[in-house]
Design a protein around this motif. Structure first.
Motif: not given
Length: 430
Positions: A122-140
């Motif tokens: 989130h917001p997506g796998p393509l991240v602008q340089a110096e930007g941020n990305v959040t990976l969310r791991c979910h389990s049932p």
């Protein structure tokens, strides 16, 4: 002479061993796992004990100090574990003989104990340089620990676990600001804190790409951005930079299959992306990127967006019995519109017919001749008093309709019909 020399050499070797033992000069061995200390359930792993000292016996221990005698060997420093089960998930140490210290502990992690968790960016796998990305791991499952592992790295990230309704659990991992080295392939695992070496199967991989590290390429359509359905569509991505690969994306979705570039007519490096015969599904906004082989997850700036529109059909729009496929190619909205028009036409026709019939019945019933015939009166007695007033006509029709209803509900006698007495309507009307 020779026996004396051999005796002296043996004595010197024994003295050297005793000196090493007394001075504590035995090297601490090291323990490693091949191919990896993370082992899927049911597979095998080889543990190797390395030491520079001349040991003839190597032993393998659990971290609590319990020896595994069945795995010790003479002049052999490799131990095979497996097929691994949950009981093999623990930390191990090794030693050379009885004199050397134990190696540092090596954690053998068994995966596949729980089902794999989904992972998303989130917001997506393509991240602008110096930007941020959040990976969310979910389990049932209600797991209380999650770790994130980057391919090619020995470390991992730990995320804060959030309990969701329905007994689910999730953890967010924030990565950034994005720099060279943060990009790559990530997977996550879930486990319980009381059993840290028993983990879930790894999630599906997610590739995090850093963009904006070089000049953007340009994107164009071979036949133009507006094509008719059925025409072949080819997109061209070109650049002045000598990129090794080009990547095509539609509205943020990676279409895969990166292509190597070739020289175009004007000498620019370009790659052709054939999309095949155009369909409405090909419509959308496209962008392309360039990258180098040495950094497959470091891409250029995106090209300017290209809006591709696939419209109409290359066949005739007039259906005929010779062109049965034309009606099959019509879209679902057109079929629904045709059906709606048919239903609406039938409803209008039925309503108009009903209104017309009702008007005719009312007109026929309101005529004095018809009322007289329905009442069974002789034709000559139809006129009562010359010209009837409009009000009397209305009352007459109203009351005679009631009489008609009553007569229709009363059985007719079999005796000959006698003339009815003078209707009492006039008495009621006065």
């Amino acid at each position: 002479m020779w026996p004396t020399l051999l005796s002296l050499l043996s004595l010197g070797f024994c003295v050297s061993l005793r000196i090493w033992a007394a001075m504590g000069e035995y090297d601490k061995p090291s323990l490693s796992a091949w191919p990896s200390p993370v082992v899927p359930l049911g597979q095998t792993v080889a543990l190797q004990c390395h030491s520079r000292s001349p040991f003839t016996i190597f032993r393998l221990f659990k971290r609590d100090g319990t020896s595994l005698p069945e795995l010790q060997g003479h002049h052999v420093n490799t131990f095979t574990l497996g097929p691994v089960t949950r009981e093999h998930a623990r930390a191990y140490m090794c030693s050379g003989g009885n004199q050397s210290p134990h190696s540092d502990p090596l954690q053998i992690v068994v995966t596949g104990v729980f089902t794999k968790p989904p992972i998303s960016a989130h917001p997506g796998p393509l991240v602008q340089a110096e930007g941020n990305v959040t990976l969310r791991c979910h389990s049932p499952l209600l797991l209380d620990k999650f770790i994130l592992h980057q391919k090619g790295s020995t470390g991992h990230f730990q995320g804060h676990v959030e309990t969701l309704p329905g007994g689910h659990a999730a953890a967010d991992f924030s990565i950034g600001p994005m720099t060279s080295g943060n990009e790559g392939t990530y997977r996550c695992y879930g486990f319980l804190s009381r059993s840290p070496y028993e983990r879930s199967a790894p999630s599906d991989p997610v590739d995090i790409v850093i963009t904006g590290l070089s000049k953007k390429p340009s994107l164009s359509a071979h036949v133009g951005p507006v094509v008719r359905s059925g025409e072949n569509v080819t997109l061209l991505c070109s650049s002045e930079l000598a990129f090794d690969q080009f990547h095509l994306l539609r509205e943020g979705e990676n279409l895969g299959h990166p292509l190597a570039g070739g020289r175009g007519p004007r000498g620019a490096l370009q790659a052709e992306f054939p999309l095949g015969p155009g369909t409405p599904a090909h419509s959308g906004v496209y962008r392309c990127y360039g990258s180098f082989t040495r950094s497959p997850y470091a891409w250029s700036d995106p090209s300017d967006p290209l809006l591709l529109s696939v419209t109409g059909s290359t066949t005739s729009t007039c259906p005929s019995h010779m062109d049965a496929h034309t009606t099959e190619e019509a879209g679902l909205p057109q079929e629904r519109s045709s059906a709606l028009y048919v239903v609406l036409g039938l409803a209008i026709a039925f309503t108009s017919t009903s209104i017309l019939l009702a008007a005719l019945v009312c007109h026929w019933c309101s005529t004095p001749n018809h009322l007289a015939i329905m009442e069974g009166e002789p034709q000559e007695d139809r006129a009562v008093s010359g010209v009837d007033s409009p009000a009397e006509d209305v009352i007459y029709a109203h009351l005679d309709l009631g009489t008609l209803s009553e007569r229709l509900n009363t059985p007719t006698p079999l005796s000959p019909m006698h003339p009815f007495p003078e209707p009492s309507i006039y008495e009621n009307s006065m």
